[in-house]
Design a protein around this motif. Structure first.
Motif, PDB file in Angstrom:
ATOM      1  N   SER A  80       4.378  -1.180   3.465  1.00 12.66           N
ATOM      2  CA  SER A  80       3.619   0.080   3.433  1.00 12.66           C
ATOM      3  C   SER A  80       4.528   1.202   2.921  1.00 12.66           C
ATOM      4  CB  SER A  80       3.160   0.463   4.833  1.00 12.66           C
ATOM      5  OG  SER A  80       2.458  -0.594   5.405  1.00 12.66           O
ATOM      6  N   GLY A  81       3.913   2.344   2.627  1.00  9.42           N
ATOM      7  CA  GLY A  81       4.681   3.514   2.202  1.00  9.42           C
ATOM      8  C   GLY A  81       5.364   3.306   0.864  1.00  9.42           C
TER       9      GLY A  81
ATOM     10  N   THR B  68       5.941   3.553  -3.259  1.00  6.11           N
ATOM     11  CA  THR B  68       5.659   4.261  -4.516  1.00  6.11           C
ATOM     12  C   THR B  68       5.837   3.238  -5.634  1.00  6.11           C
ATOM     13  OG1 THR B  68       6.565   6.281  -3.588  1.00  6.11           O
ATOM     14  CG2 THR B  68       6.305   6.213  -5.981  1.00  6.11           C
TER      15      THR B  68
ATOM     16  N   GLU C 134     -15.530   3.759  -0.124  1.00  8.68           N
ATOM     17  CA  GLU C 134     -15.977   3.093   1.107  1.00  8.68           C
ATOM     18  C   GLU C 134     -17.288   2.338   0.935  1.00  8.68           C
ATOM     19  OE1 GLU C 134     -15.677   5.679   4.490  1.00  8.68           O
ATOM     20  OE2 GLU C 134     -13.689   6.322   3.855  1.00  8.68           O
TER      21      GLU C 134
ATOM     22  N   GLN D 261       0.847  -1.201   0.000  1.00  7.78           N
ATOM     23  CA  GLN D 261       0.000   0.000   0.000  1.00  7.78           C
ATOM     24  C   GLN D 261       0.883   1.252   0.000  1.00  7.78           C
ATOM     25  OE1 GLN D 261      -2.438  -0.184   3.556  1.00  7.78           O
ATOM     26  NE2 GLN D 261      -0.891   0.815   4.813  1.00  7.78           N
ATOM     27  N   ARG D 262       0.342   2.346  -0.521  1.00  6.54           N
ATOM     28  CA  ARG D 262       1.103   3.597  -0.574  1.00  6.54           C
ATOM     29  C   ARG D 262       1.142   4.283   0.785  1.00  6.54           C
ATOM     30  NH1 ARG D 262      -2.185   6.453  -5.254  1.00  6.54           N
ATOM     31  NH2 ARG D 262      -3.742   5.932  -3.691  1.00  6.54           N
ATOM     32  N   SER D 263       0.051   4.177   1.532  1.00 10.40           N
ATOM     33  CA  SER D 263       0.001   4.873   2.828  1.00 10.40           C
ATOM     34  C   SER D 263       1.020   4.264   3.783  1.00 10.40           C
ATOM     35  CB  SER D 263      -1.365   4.729   3.468  1.00 10.40           C
ATOM     36  OG  SER D 263      -2.338   4.571   2.511  1.00 10.40           O
ATOM     37  N   PRO D 264       1.502   5.108   4.726  1.00 14.01           N
ATOM     38  CA  PRO D 264       2.363   4.540   5.763  1.00 14.01           C
ATOM     39  C   PRO D 264       1.505   3.790   6.778  1.00 14.01           C
ATOM     40  CG  PRO D 264       2.021   6.888   6.127  1.00 14.01           C
ATOM     41  CD  PRO D 264       1.284   6.539   4.860  1.00 14.01           C
ATOM     42  N   GLY D 265       2.136   3.147   7.717  1.00 16.29           N
ATOM     43  CA  GLY D 265       1.367   2.505   8.805  1.00 16.29           C
ATOM     44  C   GLY D 265       1.017   1.072   8.504  1.00 16.29           C
TER      45      GLY D 265
END
Ligand code: FAD
Ligand code: NAP
Ligand code: SF4
Length: 673
Positions: free
Chosen positions: A594-595, A597, A656, A563-567
């Motif tokens: 995560s994180g 690109t 969502e 995934q692109r988002s951190p966490g």
């Protein structure tokens, strides 16, 4: 005698009462118990299930005092004023021909508030509040409060009480050395740890007399380290019987257990062997519970004598007419609970009122009504995903003439993809339900028909419902058209071949599901023995707490979930099911990053950058699970032409989206037209 389910539908004498059949609606905390102003809604909710034929309803849990609250200012039954309010509930159920018992639930160290108490001052891993250790006097006071609660329930017109002795709550905390380190008369030996449970039953019986039902919910497999041994469980059941209980109900697992007990990936009737084992040691009826959702399963359990009653809680949310349909031999018309937890337990944990993904009327019986229409209309529904199915069926049930267009050659939409995920096999029941009910209500179903706006306008419908859903988003990544790149629909629905090393782009609900799909070997059915090995569940006689070392089957593929988002990956997954998915992916060795690109896809694999460093994932296949976009191509043309047009589900908003929203929107629209 009904030919289809003779055991399930036969009456049973239980102590002072005769139950009209073997179906017990198990206790569920709906949230409506907590406020006096919701009593009318709660009465309507139970009455609808009583009219549907349930033999015995058990209410959500009521605390015997404030220390036992599940939540601050939660449901309790402690005085005559509160008891009087319950008369509306008991009268509504009795008028509908049903019977109802009130559950007494003391949360102990699971009480989410600073007043919590327990056998010892040991904090639960799932609760920030450390309980206060009760003095011996304090234990006796609690005992008296249980008895008072039962007598108040009797005065309010209940047919009985269920004393909650499992799930890791207060009584269960006294029963296990894990949480009871006392060395007084309430702990130190198994006999003393059992004393509270047995005394509560004995004194309650003495107070309520012989003509009042007492059920005891007994933890038959704690599924935690330091849980009860089998000998202790058998001794408890026998002492509970001697103390005056009429029925023993099965309880499996503590809330803090690492083993799932009711989510959809748990095979049906997974714990009935434990109930069957215990039933041999007592002479009162025993109730089987957990993941029993269809009459065929219930009948088989009763027929082989594994239990005398069947408890189903969520299935009665999904279909209040479950028993009536079984009686009529129409079990294929039951809206089967798929154990998703999305609108029931997930709501309860979020402190929202409980409902059902499949049946948004659950808990809202007084508000969401679907009365027969006085003006029959010709309505077109476009798209047979969850939104369109809910709209079409409810419109037809209200008396409208409905034509349902579906481009593919079967109904279900994205939900029909979901049912192919290992552990989501139950979702096929929803497709079966709609197929059958559309047929019975005379909906004109046109499969394989990608309808256009001009065709809809030509057909002169009075109104059109656009439920054309969503299509997978294709992210703008260089090389995204490389042959190694597939969408989740290509892989899961269409069976496109996937290599041994795979990168999954997107770690939302679908990315996680696809990772499960890629790491399982796809046995045709949920195999109970394999599931027990996977989660480390054993015979409770073999180990205290029924736990052993998990032995997950190895994954046939190496999977990277990105995934692109951190966490943390999967942070947005639901409270009651997300942890199960995360544990499965971990056990299967899925590598989570995560994180990220995404730089490009080429013959070498997927090139990414993480923490400023370039990295090549040398994968054979890239599966895209990067969310979805709405399919709305019909909307403008219909609206401009002046056709009354309604847009629901993913066609309305893709972000969502889930089936809960899609079905609720379809149902609410159908109630309005
Ligand atoms: P869709 O399901 O997309 O249905 C739209 C239908 O319209 C399709 O059948 C399409 O063929 C048809 N259509 C489109 N255009 C036309 C036309 N012009 N003419 C005729 N027919 C047309 N949700 C959950 O709540 N819980 C889950 O656990 C869950 N798991 C999932 C797992 C996977 C792998 C996937 C893919 C989805 C999952 N979902 C889950 C999401 C859920 O399936 C969707 O939110 C839901 O299906 C959306 O419903 P819908 O009716 O709006 O659209
Ligand atoms: P989602 O939950 O919105 O996740 C989409 C994923 O794709 C995210 O990880 C997102 O994370 C990534 N993404 C978004 N845009 C991207 C882009 N342009 N390029 C690369 N990555 C991108 O959607 P979903 O997984 O498709 O699920 C759809 C719906 O189905 C969800 O809303 C969910 O509620 C429902 N569902 C529910 C369940 C369940 O068990 N309850 C299971 C499956 C699906 P980053 O932006 O961080 O990369
Ligand atoms: Fe069953 Fe899901 Fe409905 Fe809960 S929300 S009752 S688990 S179908």
């Amino acid at each position: 005698m009904t030919p289809s389910f003779p055991h399930l539908l036969s009456p049973l004498d239980v102590g002072p009462v005769t139950l009209r059949n073997r179906v017990v609606m198990g206790s569920m905390h709906t949230g409506l118990e907590d406020r006096a102003r919701n009593t009318r809604r709660l009465a309507a909710f139970y009455a609808e299930r009583a009219r549907g034929g349930v033999g015995l309803i058990v209410t959500g849990g009521y605390a015997p005092n404030r220390t036992g609250w599940l939540l601050p200012f939660g449901a309790k039954l402690t005085n005559r004023f509160e008891a009087r309010r319950h008369r509306a509930i008991t009268a509504a159920v009795h008028d509908a021909g049903g019977r109802i018992a009130l559950q007494i639930l003391h949360a102990g160290r699971y009480s989410y508030q600073p007043l919590s108490v327990s056998a010892s001052s040991i904090k639960a891993p799932i609760n920030p509040f450390r309980p206060r250790r009760l003095t011996a006097r304090g234990v006796r006071w609690q005992l008296r409060n249980f008895v008072r609660c039962a007598t108040l329930a009797q005065s309010a017109g209940y047919d009985g009480v269920e004393i909650m002795g499992g799930e890791g709550y207060f009584i269960n905390q006294f029963l296990c050395e894990r949480t009871n380190r006392r060395r007084d008369e309430w702990g130190g030996t198994p006999e003393k740890r059992r004393r509270l449970a047995v005394e509560i039953v004995r004194r309650t019986r003495a107070a309520v007399g012989p003509d009042f039902l007492i059920l005891f919910r007994l933890s038959m497999a704690d599924l935690v380290e330091g849980g009860q041994t089998w000998d202790e469980i058998v001794a408890l059941a026998q002492e509970i019987e001697t103390a005056g209980a009429n029925v023993i109900n099965t309880d499996i697992g503590w809330h803090e257990s690492r083993v799932p007990t009711i989510v959809t990936s748990v095979p049906r009737a997974a714990f009935v062997d434990v109930t069957e084992k215990l039933a041999k040691h007592v002479s009162i009826p025993v109730v089987a519970s957990n993941r029993i959702n269809m009459p065929e399963v219930a009948e088989e359990i009763l027929e082989r004598g594994a239990a005398q009653l069947i408890s189903m809680a969520r299935p009665m949310l999904a279909d209040p007419d479950w028993v009536r349909k079984a009686e009529a031999g129409n079990s294929d018309e039951i809206n089967t609970c798929i154990a998703c937890n999305q609108a029931c337990l997930d709501h309860a944990f979020a402190n929202e009122h409980v409902s059902c993904l499949l049946n948004p009327r659950a808990g809202r019986e007084t508000e969401l009504t679907l009365l027969p229409t006085r003006r029959k209309k010709r309505v077109a529904v476009v798209g047979a995903g969850p939104a369109g199915l809910a709209a079409a069926l409810n419109l037809a049930e209200r008396g409208h003439a409905v034509t349902l267009f579906e481009a593919r050659d079967d109904i279900g939409g994205q939900f029909a993809i979901a049912r192919r995920i290992p552990g989501k096999e139950e979702f096929a029941e929803t497709v079966r339900y709609y197929r059958r009910r559309l047929d019975r209500t005379g909906v004109d179903l046109r499969l394989g028909t990608r309808i256009t706006a001009p065709e809809l306008l030509d057909s002169r419908f009075a109104e059109v419902v656009v439920a054309t859903g969503v299509t997978p988003r294709i992210p703008d990544i260089p090389g995204i058209d490389h042959p190694s790149v597939l969408s989740y629909a290509d892989v899961v629905r269409d069976g496109a071949p996937v290599g041994r090393r795979v990168a999954v782009i997107g770690a939302g609900g679908i990315g996680v599901d696809v990772s499960e799909f890629l790491t399982h070997d796809h046995s045709p059915t949920l195999d109970l023995a394999a599931w027990k090995r996977e989660w480390g569940v054993t015979d409770p006689e073999a180990a205290p707490g029924a736990l052993t070392t998990p032995q997950p089957a190895p994954s046939p593929r190496e999977v990277f979930l990105l995934q692109r988002s951190p966490g943390r990956i999967g942070a947005g997954l639901a409270k009651t099911t997300g942890w199960v998915h995360r544990a499965t992916l971990k056990a299967k060795g899925v590598q989570e990053i995560s994180g990220v690109t995404y730089d490009r896809v080429d013959d070498a694999g997927l090139h990414i950058t993480v923490d400023g460093r370039s990295r090549l994932l040398a994968v054979d296949t890239v599966v895209v699970c990067a969310g979805q976009e709405s399919v709305r191509d019909l909307v403008d043309e219909l609206t401009v032409a002046g056709m009354p047009t309604h847009v629901i589900g993913g066609a309305d908003v893709a972000a969502e989206l889930d089936a809960k929203r899609a079905i609720e929107q379809g149902t609410r629209l159908a109630a309005r037209i």
